[in-house]
Enzyme design. Structure first.
Site, PDB file in Angstrom:
ATOM      1  N   LEU A   1       0.814  -1.219   0.000  1.00 32.74           N
ATOM      2  CA  LEU A   1       0.000   0.000   0.000  1.00 32.74           C
ATOM      3  C   LEU A   1       0.848   1.270   0.000  1.00 32.74           C
ATOM      4  CD1 LEU A   1      -2.808  -0.985   2.555  1.00 32.74           C
ATOM      5  CD2 LEU A   1      -2.725  -1.351   0.075  1.00 32.74           C
TER       6      LEU A   1
ATOM      7  N   HIS B   1      -3.497   4.254  -2.455  1.00 28.51           N
ATOM      8  CA  HIS B   1      -4.463   3.350  -1.830  1.00 28.51           C
ATOM      9  C   HIS B   1      -5.129   4.022  -0.625  1.00 28.51           C
ATOM     10  CE1 HIS B   1      -1.564   0.166  -3.478  1.00 28.51           C
ATOM     11  NE2 HIS B   1      -2.696  -0.148  -4.057  1.00 28.51           N
TER      12      HIS B   1
END
Ligand code: AMP
Length: 281
Positions: A32, A36
């Site tokens: 991530l 995100h």
């Protein structure tokens, strides 16, 4: 924050949110980054809880090298999600949990949007994306699901998928989050050397300038100019640059008034494949 690896335990945990509460969903392949996280934040603002799935989906890769090298950083991902305010459920299943040991994609009829750009260059990619999202949507049963415009073609495919599968979920598109040098954030950026990372700034720089040129130049002239930019780069190789109708995603040679257009790029830095796009009007 709860971390779930089994369907049943996630379904159980979501039970209190089924009645008079909204469930948001952000599907990811992990590793991530702020792109995100921006989706998760948007989802948290509009829902009572958000499920973030972290699953590197084998059926959407047409290249096993790319699949093997895809970064996997679950612990760091969980730490990042823990920095957010709000109720987050992480769903990080094994392939067997989603596919029951039958790791095969369904064949979808997405129509012509699936045959352009990413569909042309990554065989079976969108069938894989559709298959895993259909499985995930049926487990999570979200009210709304959030997708980045970074994968603009995917966003259009997902809108089509929920029609085909008759899934009662709202699909929300979210803006592209970029690094300081303009490079669209991507989990694959973690695989770039410093020199490649810096050189990859050319991708968004080209898109931003293509947008300016679109005001006064023909599509032919812009295409020509873009290939020259990439010919001059010793680090990046251009896979495609296309100006396409923002709805049909069909490549256009001549613009018509009233239509919306976007420019799309895919380029390689070494064996790392990067994509980006921009609205032109
Ligand atoms: P991925 O983990 O690459 O499958 O991406 C999961 C979701 O995050 C997809 O909806 C992507 O479009 C979105 N996403 C990835 N990178 C960005 C970014 N730089 N800005 C906004 N959304 C992104």
């Amino acid at each position: 924050m709860g971390i779930y690896t089994k369907r049943e335990s996630l379904i159980q945990a979501l039970l209190p949110f089924r009645k008079n509460k909204r469930i948001g969903f952000v599907p990811t392949m992990g590793a991530l980054h702020s792109g995100h996280l921006s989706l998760v934040k948007t989802a948290l603002e509009a829902n009572d809880c958000v499920v973030v799935s972290i699953f590197v989906n084998p059926t959407q890769f047409d290249n096993t090298g790319d699949l093997d090298k895809y970064p996997r950083t679950l612990e760091v991902d969980v730490d990042l999600l823990n920095t957010l305010q709000g109720k987050v459920f992480v769903f990080a299943p094994e392939a067997s949990v989603l596919y029951n040991d039958h790791v095969v994609a369904k064949t979808y009829r997405f129509g012509s949007i699936a045959n352009e750009m990413e569909g042309k260059h990554r065989q079976g990619h969108f069938d894989g994306v559709g298959t895993v999202l259909n499985i995930l949507f049926r487990i999570v049963q979200p009210d709304a699901a959030y997708f980045g415009e970074k994968d603009y073609q995917q966003l259009q495919i997902v809108k089509k998928l929920v029609q085909i599968e008759k899934l009662p979920v709202q699909i929300v598109g979210c803006p592209i989050v970029r690094e300081n040098n303009g490079l669209a954030m991507s989990s694959r950026n973690k695989r770039l050397t410093k020199a490649q990372f810096e050189a990859a700034g050319l991708i968004s720089k080209t898109l931003f300038e293509a947008k300016e040129r679109f005001k006064k130049q023909s599509i032919d002239q812009i295409n020509q100019w873009v290939s020259e930019q990439f010919n001059d780069s010793s680090v990046l190789s251009l896979e495609y640059f296309e100006i396409a109708n923002a709805e049909t995603l069909k490549t256009v040679e001549r613009r018509r008034s009233g239509n919306k257009y976007r420019a799309f790029i895919a380029a390689f830095a070494g064996d790392v494949r990067l994509i980006d796009n921009i609205a032109l009007n």
